[in-house]
Design a protein around this motif. Structure first.
Motif, PDB file in Angstrom:
ATOM      1  N   UNK A 251       0.835  -1.208   0.000  1.00 23.74           N
ATOM      2  CA  UNK A 251       0.000   0.000   0.000  1.00 23.74           C
ATOM      3  C   UNK A 251       0.873   1.264   0.000  1.00 23.74           C
ATOM      4  N   UNK A 252       1.641   1.444  -1.084  1.00 20.30           N
ATOM      5  CA  UNK A 252       2.533   2.618  -1.151  1.00 20.30           C
ATOM      6  C   UNK A 252       1.751   3.917  -1.111  1.00 20.30           C
ATOM      7  N   UNK A 253       2.363   4.906  -0.504  1.00 18.80           N
ATOM      8  CA  UNK A 253       1.750   6.229  -0.365  1.00 18.80           C
ATOM      9  C   UNK A 253       2.124   7.080  -1.561  1.00 18.80           C
ATOM     10  N   UNK A 254       1.174   7.818  -2.065  1.00 23.55           N
ATOM     11  CA  UNK A 254       1.416   8.656  -3.243  1.00 23.55           C
ATOM     12  C   UNK A 254       2.538   9.654  -2.977  1.00 23.55           C
ATOM     13  N   UNK A 255       3.263   9.984  -4.034  1.00 22.87           N
ATOM     14  CA  UNK A 255       4.362  10.957  -4.031  1.00 22.87           C
ATOM     15  C   UNK A 255       5.595  10.475  -3.279  1.00 22.87           C
ATOM     16  N   UNK A 256       5.602   9.196  -2.876  1.00 21.58           N
ATOM     17  CA  UNK A 256       6.775   8.567  -2.281  1.00 21.58           C
ATOM     18  C   UNK A 256       7.443   9.447  -1.220  1.00 21.58           C
ATOM     19  N   UNK A 257       6.832   9.572  -0.062  1.00 21.79           N
ATOM     20  CA  UNK A 257       7.440  10.377   1.016  1.00 21.79           C
ATOM     21  C   UNK A 257       8.842   9.886   1.346  1.00 21.79           C
ATOM     22  N   UNK A 258       9.637  10.775   1.876  1.00 23.37           N
ATOM     23  CA  UNK A 258      11.013  10.455   2.268  1.00 23.37           C
ATOM     24  C   UNK A 258      11.154  10.619   3.775  1.00 23.37           C
ATOM     25  N   UNK A 259      11.928   9.725   4.412  1.00 20.82           N
ATOM     26  CA  UNK A 259      12.642   8.569   3.865  1.00 20.82           C
ATOM     27  C   UNK A 259      11.696   7.435   3.503  1.00 20.82           C
ATOM     28  N   UNK A 260      12.208   6.378   2.844  1.00 17.69           N
ATOM     29  CA  UNK A 260      11.337   5.275   2.404  1.00 17.69           C
ATOM     30  C   UNK A 260      10.528   4.618   3.513  1.00 17.69           C
ATOM     31  N   UNK A 261      10.973   4.729   4.763  1.00 20.07           N
ATOM     32  CA  UNK A 261      10.216   4.182   5.888  1.00 20.07           C
ATOM     33  C   UNK A 261       8.797   4.714   5.904  1.00 20.07           C
ATOM     34  N   UNK A 262       8.604   5.938   5.404  1.00 18.75           N
ATOM     35  CA  UNK A 262       7.301   6.598   5.453  1.00 18.75           C
ATOM     36  C   UNK A 262       6.526   6.462   4.152  1.00 18.75           C
TER      37      UNK A 262
END
Length: 277
Positions: A251-262
């Motif tokens: 369930x990836x979050x849109x816009x790929x928050x940083x760092x990848x943990x989030x």
């Protein structure tokens, strides 16, 4: 070009043990998170959230779905290597590595090397003694998660710095150490909180990584077991190391928050995870 011969698998492919029960862990303590949010003033909580350790609070705010079966089977795909602080798991033709490098990238935490990482020299001053008394902790011990939660109920009249110290120690006990709620922490590390700037800039990523890997070392996966430390990062690592799997099940979050943990909301309840990975 021939690929080098890989170490043997920990378990024969197809004969990995089914989990006896869900993995036990201590780094998702809603009581602790609720207590610290209630104890800190809004600007204090925001400062803690924006700090170099704030990634833990942001992760908690995601309400990340823990997938115990996924983590269990990924651990069962381990290769039998002798490096305590590296995890190699064979999924398909190529192994995936989890080491301090991956941990640092995924969390964004400071993982710099320092001597005496777990036993830094920290002078015990009158101010230290006074704050430890506020915490209700013996001067020769570090606080437990239970003691932090209890202190949150009586800190309203404390100074701002003391409440911020309490917030940092909540992250220390609840996420970095992540052990049983009544387990005392190392006093020499906890005392660093007397200098808030020094505490924030300490290589806590390296400490957290060591706690986790020490707990994983020689873990018996055929019985019920507990993992100390920030074990959720293993689940995020699976999504990151296997991007197609992560896109479908993490369930990836849109816009790929940083760092990848989030960058993932996680997912649970999938009994077919083993086949999927």
């Amino acid at each position: 070009m021939d690929l080098p011969e890989l170490p043997k698998r920990l378990f024969t492919l197809g004969e990995e043990p089914e989990p006896v029960k869900s993995i036990s862990y201590h780094t998702d303590d809603t009581k602790l998170f609720t207590a610290i949010r209630g104890a800190l003033h809004p600007d204090e909580y925001q400062e803690l959230r924006d700090s170099k350790l704030g990634v833990f609070l942001k992760f908690k705010e995601l309400n990340f779905d823990w997938a115990s079966r996924l983590v269990h089977f990924m651990l069962c795909f381990k290769l039998d290597i002798k490096k305590k602080y590296e995890l190699w798991c064979l999924v398909g033709p190529q192994p995936a590595r989890f080491s301090l490098i991956e941990f640092e990238h995924l969390t964004g935490l400071n993982c710099d090397y320092v001597e005496n990482l777990e036993n830094p020299r920290c002078e015990v001053t009158e101010e230290t003694i006074a704050f430890w008394q506020l915490l209700g902790v013996g001067i020769d011990a570090g606080p437990t998660t239970e003691q932090i939660i209890a202190a949150c109920k009586r800190c309203s009249e404390w100074s701002r710095d003391d409440r911020m110290r309490l917030g940092y120690l909540a992250i220390f006990t609840g996420f970095i150490k992540g052990r049983k709620f009544s387990t005392v922490t190392r006093a020499s590390l906890a005392r660093l909180v007397m200098d808030l700037e020094e505490f924030e800039n300490y290589p806590w990523g390296r400490v957290a990584f060591k706690v986790l890997m020490d707990s994983l070392w020689n873990k018996n996966l055929t019985k019920s077991y507990t993992i100390d430390g920030f074990v959720q990062v293993i689940q995020v690592w699976v999504y990151y190391a296997l991007p197609e799997f992560g896109a479908e099940y993490g369930h990836p979050i849109q816009n790929k928050p940083s760092p990848p943990l989030l960058a993932y909301n996680g997912g649970k309840g999938r009994r077919f995870f083993k086949d999927a990975i």
